[in-house]
Design an enzyme around this catalytic site. Structure first.
Site, PDB file in Angstrom:
ATOM      1  N   GLY A   2      28.820  14.121  -0.482  1.00 22.69           N
ATOM      2  CA  GLY A   2      29.240  12.803  -0.739  1.00 22.69           C
ATOM      3  C   GLY A   2      30.899  12.996  -0.954  1.00 22.69           C
ATOM      4  O   GLY A   2      31.506  11.936  -1.342  1.00 22.69           O
ATOM      5  N   ASN A  21      44.282  13.245  -4.769  1.00 17.61           N
ATOM      6  CA  ASN A  21      43.628  14.348  -5.192  1.00 17.61           C
ATOM      7  C   ASN A  21      44.048  14.774  -6.521  1.00 17.61           C
ATOM      8  O   ASN A  21      43.586  14.984  -7.570  1.00 17.61           O
ATOM      9  CB  ASN A  21      43.682  15.534  -4.395  1.00 17.61           C
ATOM     10  CG  ASN A  21      42.944  15.139  -3.117  1.00 17.61           C
ATOM     11  OD1 ASN A  21      43.570  14.580  -2.115  1.00 17.61           O
ATOM     12  ND2 ASN A  21      42.032  15.945  -2.675  1.00 17.61           N
ATOM     13  N   THR A  59     -18.113  -0.247  -8.219  1.00 15.39           N
ATOM     14  CA  THR A  59     -17.710   1.069  -7.905  1.00 15.39           C
ATOM     15  C   THR A  59     -18.329   1.372  -6.502  1.00 15.39           C
ATOM     16  O   THR A  59     -19.313   0.950  -6.211  1.00 15.39           O
ATOM     17  CB  THR A  59     -18.594   2.191  -9.139  1.00 15.39           C
ATOM     18  OG1 THR A  59     -19.751   1.985  -8.724  1.00 15.39           O
ATOM     19  CG2 THR A  59     -18.041   1.799 -10.482  1.00 15.39           C
ATOM     20  N   HIS A  60     -17.413   2.191  -5.757  1.00 14.75           N
ATOM     21  CA  HIS A  60     -17.501   2.463  -4.556  1.00 14.75           C
ATOM     22  C   HIS A  60     -17.425   0.912  -3.533  1.00 14.75           C
ATOM     23  O   HIS A  60     -18.261   0.914  -2.594  1.00 14.75           O
ATOM     24  CB  HIS A  60     -18.791   3.281  -4.127  1.00 14.75           C
ATOM     25  CG  HIS A  60     -19.135   4.529  -4.861  1.00 14.75           C
ATOM     26  ND1 HIS A  60     -18.440   5.746  -4.453  1.00 14.75           N
ATOM     27  CD2 HIS A  60     -19.586   4.697  -6.143  1.00 14.75           C
ATOM     28  CE1 HIS A  60     -18.653   6.419  -5.080  1.00 14.75           C
ATOM     29  NE2 HIS A  60     -19.394   6.107  -6.261  1.00 14.75           N
ATOM     30  N   SER A  77      -2.134 -18.474   9.500  1.00 14.84           N
ATOM     31  CA  SER A  77      -2.258 -18.093  10.768  1.00 14.84           C
ATOM     32  C   SER A  77      -1.742 -18.774  11.775  1.00 14.84           C
ATOM     33  O   SER A  77      -1.421 -20.215  11.442  1.00 14.84           O
ATOM     34  CB  SER A  77      -3.786 -17.987  10.819  1.00 14.84           C
ATOM     35  OG  SER A  77      -4.210 -18.027  12.217  1.00 14.84           O
ATOM     36  N   LYS A 101      -5.909 -21.639   7.518  1.00 10.15           N
ATOM     37  CA  LYS A 101      -6.206 -20.214   6.867  1.00 10.15           C
ATOM     38  C   LYS A 101      -4.916 -20.004   5.928  1.00 10.15           C
ATOM     39  O   LYS A 101      -3.749 -20.101   6.201  1.00 10.15           O
ATOM     40  CB  LYS A 101      -6.112 -19.272   8.011  1.00 10.15           C
ATOM     41  CG  LYS A 101      -6.651 -17.790   7.564  1.00 10.15           C
ATOM     42  CD  LYS A 101      -6.796 -16.968   8.764  1.00 10.15           C
ATOM     43  CE  LYS A 101      -7.544 -15.684   8.350  1.00 10.15           C
ATOM     44  NZ  LYS A 101      -6.901 -15.007   7.464  1.00 10.15           N
ATOM     45  N   VAL A 102      -5.290 -19.351   4.716  1.00  9.31           N
ATOM     46  CA  VAL A 102      -4.154 -18.879   3.730  1.00  9.31           C
ATOM     47  C   VAL A 102      -4.507 -17.361   3.402  1.00  9.31           C
ATOM     48  O   VAL A 102      -5.467 -17.296   3.039  1.00  9.31           O
ATOM     49  CB  VAL A 102      -4.237 -19.932   2.466  1.00  9.31           C
ATOM     50  CG1 VAL A 102      -3.019 -19.513   1.523  1.00  9.31           C
ATOM     51  CG2 VAL A 102      -4.065 -21.382   2.971  1.00  9.31           C
ATOM     52  N   GLU A 133       0.038  -8.420  -0.118  1.00  6.88           N
ATOM     53  CA  GLU A 133       0.499  -7.656   1.031  1.00  6.88           C
ATOM     54  C   GLU A 133       1.860  -7.096   1.171  1.00  6.88           C
ATOM     55  O   GLU A 133       2.196  -5.923   1.710  1.00  6.88           O
ATOM     56  CB  GLU A 133       0.167  -8.630   2.361  1.00  6.88           C
ATOM     57  CG  GLU A 133      -1.375  -8.798   2.564  1.00  6.88           C
ATOM     58  CD  GLU A 133      -1.579  -9.794   3.747  1.00  6.88           C
ATOM     59  OE1 GLU A 133      -0.793 -10.099   4.416  1.00  6.88           O
ATOM     60  OE2 GLU A 133      -2.536  -9.879   4.059  1.00  6.88           O
TER      61      GLU A 133
END
Length: 458
Positions: free
Chosen positions: A99, A125, A181-182, A312, A318-319, A325
């Protein structure tokens, strides 16, 4: 096209645009590093500016820097923060790994402004960088900007989200639903328990960040080139940290061994891993929400998320669960950032890590992304969180796994028989158990009561 002026450094002269405050070394870096449209992170630059300010103050107190020059440097830093950063601090993120280029960029801009204020040549400097090296101030600016970012941005929104989940957990403490579960039907739980699990997972993730933060409170200022403090007054680091502490109200302290925080980046890797923990938590919550919201006919239909936009371009009406997401993608990015920092942390060759700009970028980016994700969870997902209570109850009543509660009364084999019949005949476990056992209806209802089954047994 800008008019040019001639600037000089140890390598000779170079043309620099006349309307910028940086000087020769910045121009050389600008010519050399043109890899991306990403810049050294602004929060890290601001931290570097503050380091220069407290350095000037400390050096003045130590009688190493003229008081008037120190004051001019500090005034120049105030002015620097108001500049167009894209113009005056233009360097590519992918630059020298220490850096150094961005450190010199900062030094040169401050020196130019301070020279105008003082009407005396201020050297980038000798004066602005006095008692410092890129090798100690750049790691320090990563610590400072990361902790500031956490306290100002991420911690408040995690707290807001945690509080919201806790409130919803109380609100829905008696709304019983089918556990899974699963991805398969399991015993009942309350929606409140599910929400509370998310909240506790989030709190645990934040606690790990706070633990990782402790190492970042140690600043390697005063270590200069390789951690030994060459060309630096031994009192400098303590004074600089004290001034920073007064400014931020954060307990900055001098590192016992500055070299550790210059050659190693294990501490920033620990922070990246802790941030990944929040990402994993948010990803788990986001995916649970997507499943629970699935439908409206062929899915689970357990909750209804707020409709925010059409889902869509071809299917009218469509919602989609757009916020979960987006948060899932943010989580993926943060997880990837931790992988990048893992590689970067391995690049501590001997006395210096040489991927410091990348570490700064990925840490601060992760904090920004997680901040926005938590805020969106609170404001756009849980603000109008709507369980489909009737559907939850209907689905639970059809759940054949409720027969598990009969194990201790009729045995596993009989309970399995009841469960299979209930599933095959599309009847309730209660109805089949009345036929298969000698238990009375009131006794069976007490055993199979969903709320009783959902409450933790102590």
């Amino acid at each position: 096209m800008s008019k040019m002026r001639i600037e000089h450094d140890s390598m000779g002269k170079i043309e620099v645009p006349n309307d910028v405050y940086y000087q020769a070394q910045t121009q050389r870096a600008l010519n050399n590093f043109q890899f991306s449209d990403r810049r050294f992170p602004t929060p890290a630059l601001l931290a570097l500016l503050d380091i220069k300010s407290v350095a000037a103050q400390a050096n003045s107190q130590l009688d190493l820097l003229d008081n008037a020059m120190a004051t001019a440097i500090q005034q120049a830093i105030v002015a620097s923060k108001k500049l167009d950063f894209s113009k005056h601090f233009p360097l590519d993120l992918f630059q020298t790994g220490s850096g150094t280029s961005s450190n010199m960029n900062i030094n040169e801009v401050i020196a130019s402004l301070a020279s105008v204020i003082l009407q005396v040549k201020v050297h980038p400097n000798d004066h602005v960088n006095m008692g410092q090296s890129s090798n100690d101030v750049v790691p320090a600016c990563i610590h400072i900007s990361t902790v500031r970012h956490l306290k100002a941005q991420l911690y408040p929104v995690i707290t807001d989200l945690s509080d919201k989940l806790a409130d919803l957990a109380i609100q829905h403490s008696n709304l019983v639903k089918t556990g899974r579960t699963h991805l398969m039907d399991a015993m009942p739980i309350t929606l409140g328990q599910e929400l509370l699990c998310w909240q506790q997972q989030l709190n645990a993730a934040q606690a790990k960040i706070q633990q990782a933060e402790l190492s970042l409170l140690n600043l390697p200022l005063g270590g200069t080139a390789v951690g030994t403090g060459v060309n630096c007054d031994p009192r400098f680091a303590k004074l600089a940290c004290d001034y920073l502490q007064q400014q931020d109200q954060i307990p900055w302290q001098t590192a016992v061994m500055p070299a550790l925080y210059m050659s190693s980046q294990d501490h920033t890797l620990a922070m990246a891993s802790a941030l990944k923990g929040v990402a994993v938590t948010l990803l788990k919550i986001a995916n649970d929400l997507r499943w629970m919201n699935s439908g409206p006919v062929a899915g689970l239909q357990e909750i209804s998320l707020t409709a925010l936009q059409p889902g869509s371009s071809i299917m009218p009406g469509k919602v989609n669960p757009v916020i979960p997401e987006a948060i899932a993608m943010i989580a993926a990015e943060v997880i990837g950032n931790e992988a990048t920092i893992t590689i970067a942390a391995q690049s501590g060759n001997f006395q210096l890590n040489v991927m410091l700009p990348l570490i700064a970028d990925k840490l601060l980016s992760s904090i920004d992304l997680l901040t926005h994700a938590c805020q969106a969870m609170t404001d756009k997902v849980f603000a109008e969180f709507t369980p489909n209570a009737e559907h939850l109850t209907q689905a639970l009543e059809k759940n054949p796994i409720l027969a598990t509660a009969l194990n201790s009364v009729v045995g596993y084999d009989m309970a399995a028989k009841i469960a299979k019949r209930a599933d095959k005949e599309h009847k309730s476990v209660l109805a089949i158990a009345l036929e298969e056992t000698k238990l009375g209806e009131d006794e069976l209802k007490a055993i199979l009561d969903p709320l009783h089954l959902a409450k933790p047994h102590k």
